[in-house]
Design an enzyme around this catalytic site. Structure first.
Site, PDB file in Angstrom:
ATOM      1  N   HIS A 131       5.888  10.933  -4.054  1.00  0.00           N
ATOM      2  CA  HIS A 131       5.956  10.707  -5.393  1.00  0.00           C
ATOM      3  C   HIS A 131       6.235  12.352  -6.097  1.00  0.00           C
ATOM      4  O   HIS A 131       5.834  13.276  -5.365  1.00  0.00           O
ATOM      5  CB  HIS A 131       4.557  10.598  -5.867  1.00  0.00           C
ATOM      6  N   ASP A 208      -1.851  12.643   0.057  1.00  0.00           N
ATOM      7  CA  ASP A 208      -1.943  12.168  -1.161  1.00  0.00           C
ATOM      8  C   ASP A 208      -2.442  10.673  -1.107  1.00  0.00           C
ATOM      9  O   ASP A 208      -1.690   9.803  -0.630  1.00  0.00           O
ATOM     10  CB  ASP A 208      -0.415  12.392  -1.596  1.00  0.00           C
ATOM     11  N   GLN A 211      -2.394   6.239  -3.665  1.00  0.00           N
ATOM     12  CA  GLN A 211      -2.353   4.476  -3.389  1.00  0.00           C
ATOM     13  C   GLN A 211      -3.091   4.096  -2.285  1.00  0.00           C
ATOM     14  O   GLN A 211      -2.868   2.844  -1.937  1.00  0.00           O
ATOM     15  CB  GLN A 211      -0.886   4.377  -3.208  1.00  0.00           C
ATOM     16  N   LYS A 234      -6.368   4.771 -10.367  1.00  0.00           N
ATOM     17  CA  LYS A 234      -5.626   3.910  -9.525  1.00  0.00           C
ATOM     18  C   LYS A 234      -6.549   3.078  -8.637  1.00  0.00           C
ATOM     19  O   LYS A 234      -6.231   2.113  -8.088  1.00  0.00           O
ATOM     20  CB  LYS A 234      -4.810   4.481  -8.268  1.00  0.00           C
ATOM     21  N   CYS A 372       8.945   7.528 -10.054  1.00  0.00           N
ATOM     22  CA  CYS A 372       8.427   9.063  -9.759  1.00  0.00           C
ATOM     23  C   CYS A 372       8.985   9.345  -8.303  1.00  0.00           C
ATOM     24  O   CYS A 372       8.225  10.049  -7.905  1.00  0.00           O
ATOM     25  CB  CYS A 372       7.003   9.440 -10.249  1.00  0.00           C
TER      26      CYS A 372
HETATM   27  N1  PMP Z   1       0.959  10.127  -5.812  1.00  0.00           N
HETATM   28  C1  PMP Z   1       1.197   8.833  -5.728  1.00  0.00           C
HETATM   29  C2  PMP Z   1       1.544   8.128  -4.301  1.00  0.00           C
HETATM   30  C3  PMP Z   1       0.945   8.115  -6.729  1.00  0.00           C
HETATM   31  O1  PMP Z   1       1.304   6.891  -6.781  1.00  0.00           O
HETATM   32  C4  PMP Z   1       0.748   8.649  -8.127  1.00  0.00           C
HETATM   33  C5  PMP Z   1       0.594   8.059  -9.335  1.00  0.00           C
HETATM   34  N2  PMP Z   1       1.798   7.200  -9.540  1.00  0.00           N
HETATM   35  C6  PMP Z   1       0.362  10.047  -7.965  1.00  0.00           C
HETATM   36  C7  PMP Z   1       0.788  10.619  -7.133  1.00  0.00           C
HETATM   37  C8  PMP Z   1       0.055  10.730  -9.552  1.00  0.00           C
HETATM   38  O2  PMP Z   1      -1.110  10.371  -9.647  1.00  0.00           O
HETATM   39  P1  PMP Z   1      -1.745  10.718 -11.101  1.00  0.00           P
HETATM   40  O3  PMP Z   1      -0.684  10.361 -12.221  1.00  0.00           O
HETATM   41  O4  PMP Z   1      -2.950   9.982 -11.333  1.00  0.00           O
HETATM   42  O5  PMP Z   1      -2.049  12.255 -11.082  1.00  0.00           O
END
Ligand code: PMP
Length: 415
Positions: A131, A208, A211, A234, A372
């Site tokens: 991401h 990270d 997910q 999430k 993203c």
């Molecule tokens: N990493 C991953 C794999 C994600 O799916 C997301 C959110 N889509 C993020 C980072 C960022 O998370 P947040 O917007 O809650 O900070």
């Protein structure tokens, strides 16, 4: 509130659905089907009630107050820390730092650990599945320090090329940052193996977990990961709250990330001494109410049981995949066997955005676009995908509705 969730001893999706008020509505005249769980999951009534109870009953600033409300708020806030510590099985409660979410947790490590321990000519390894939140903070750091970034290749089925990863490792590698599961494709990464081989060259590893938290077992001690970043929203919790797990010795060696109240021991104009972990990294008034409510999301997950959740979601995914493959021109992007419940696909000749809009007209919420993960889309030479991501409250009937709607879309577009 916990009473409601703890009544669900065995998995019964109709009972689970009753706990989520938002699901019981019509969108564009049709019962809502919410398949955008990888972006954010819906919240059970226990989380919503906890937030209301906090603001109606004991809103107060934490840690510094000696009055009753402040003590009550502090206890509830710290209870979530304890709860999260047991949820990820950290060795110590103090190894849990509250942040705004995964993005801030990663930025904290990049700014604090990275600035102190990553230097010119050092290397940071990320993967092609990341991401933007797990790419850009490292780019900013690398640029500032003259370090470089290496990227693990993604194979055709959306898994990581482990041999390529091993070939990138050297004594220059200072940090490896990869996700537990990909938000775009659903691929579950072999993080235990990644951590083990990275440690062999002395690199630290950040996972990270955005997910991973709602779907996968997390045992940071067993994994031996150095950092694990996550977001409450999430995993059935509120937005604006997340956490960073870090090993004590690393957190202690790291400088503060932000300056302000709470993170200090003593301040004078000549010299300031810093608080102990975790407070050293929690400058200013945190998002108290949402942290308090987050505990109820973790209770909800544990009441259902991660194993039950994983097997139910896997059943949903397998069902959706089979049905989806009957649609002419539909191609799944990232079709590996080890995935969380994310179905990412494209349909020949139809723009993902158009499909998203047509599904919305039928009350079905999916996400379309690059999610993203633009480098990953570039890798597959596509602009984006349609992503249906499932959670514990979704059903096979809802999947049938999506498939029927997709069949209509394809017929209409090809007519
Ligand atoms: N990493 C991953 C794999 C994600 O799916 C997301 C959110 N889509 C993020 C980072 C960022 O998370 P947040 O917007 O809650 O900070």
């Amino acid at each position: 509130m916990t009473e409601i969730s703890s009544n669900i001893k065995k998995f019964d999706v109709e009972e689970v659905r009753k706990l989520f008020p938002v699901l019981h509505q019509k969108v564009n005249g049709k019962p809502l089907v919410y398949f955008d769980n990888a972006a954010t999951s819906q919240k059970p009534i226990a989380v919503i009630e906890a937030l209301k109870t906090y603001y109606k009953g004991y809103n107060a600033n934490i840690h510094r107050g000696i009055h009753t409300l402040a003590e009550k708020a502090t206890k509830a806030f710290e209870d979530t820390r304890k709860r999260l510590s047991s949820f990820v099985n950290s060795n110590e409660v103090e190894e849990i730092i509250f942040t705004k979410g995964t993005t801030e947790s990663i930025n904290l490590v990049a700014s604090s650990y990275g600035r102190k321990f990553i230097n010119e000519d050092d290397e940071i390894i990320i993967s092609g599945l990341e991401h933007h939140s797990n790419i850009v903070p490292w780019q900013l750091l690398a640029e500032e320090k003259g370090a470089s970034i290496k990227v693990i290749n993604v194979l055709e089925d959306g898994t990581l090329d482990f041999d390529h990863f091993k070939s990138l490792l050297s004594d220059r590698t200072k940090l490896v940052a990869v996700n537990h599961a990909s938000n775009s494709l659903g691929t579950i990464n072999p993080i235990k193996e990644i951590i083990a081989v990275a440690h062999e060259v002395g690199a630290k590893v950040l996972i990270d977990g955005a997910q991973g938290t709602a779907h996968l077992e997390i045992d940071v001690q067993e994994l031996d990961c150095d950092f694990y970043a996550l977001s409450a929203h999430k995993c059935y919790g509120p937005t604006g709250v997340g956490a960073l797990y870090g090993k004590r010795e690393l957190l202690e060696a790291m400088p503060p990330y932000q300056g302000g109240g709470e993170m200090i021991k003593e301040v004078s104009f000549e010299k300031t001494t810093f608080n102990d972990i975790p407070y050293k990294f929690e400058a200013g008034t945190p998002n108290i109410g949402d942290v308090v409510a987050f505990k109820y999301a973790l209770d909800f997950i544990d009441d259902l049981g991660k194993e039950n959740i994983a097997s139910y979601e896997h059943e949903l995914y397998t069902y959706a995949r089979e049905k989806a493959l009957t649609i002419p021109g539909l191609r799944i992007i990232g079709d590996s066997s080890n995935k969380v419940s994310v179905l990412s696909f494209v349909i020949d000749g139809v723009h993902p955005f158009d499909i998203g809009q047509m599904l919305d007209a039928s009350g079905i919420a999916v996400r379309t676009g690059h999610h993203c993960t633009q480098p990953l889309m570039d890798h597959f030479q596509i602009e984006g995908t349609i992503r249906a991501s499932f959670a514990v409250y979704n059903t096979k009937e809802e999947i049938d509705r999506m498939i029927e709607a997709l069949q209509r879309v394809v017929k209409f577009m090809k007519a």
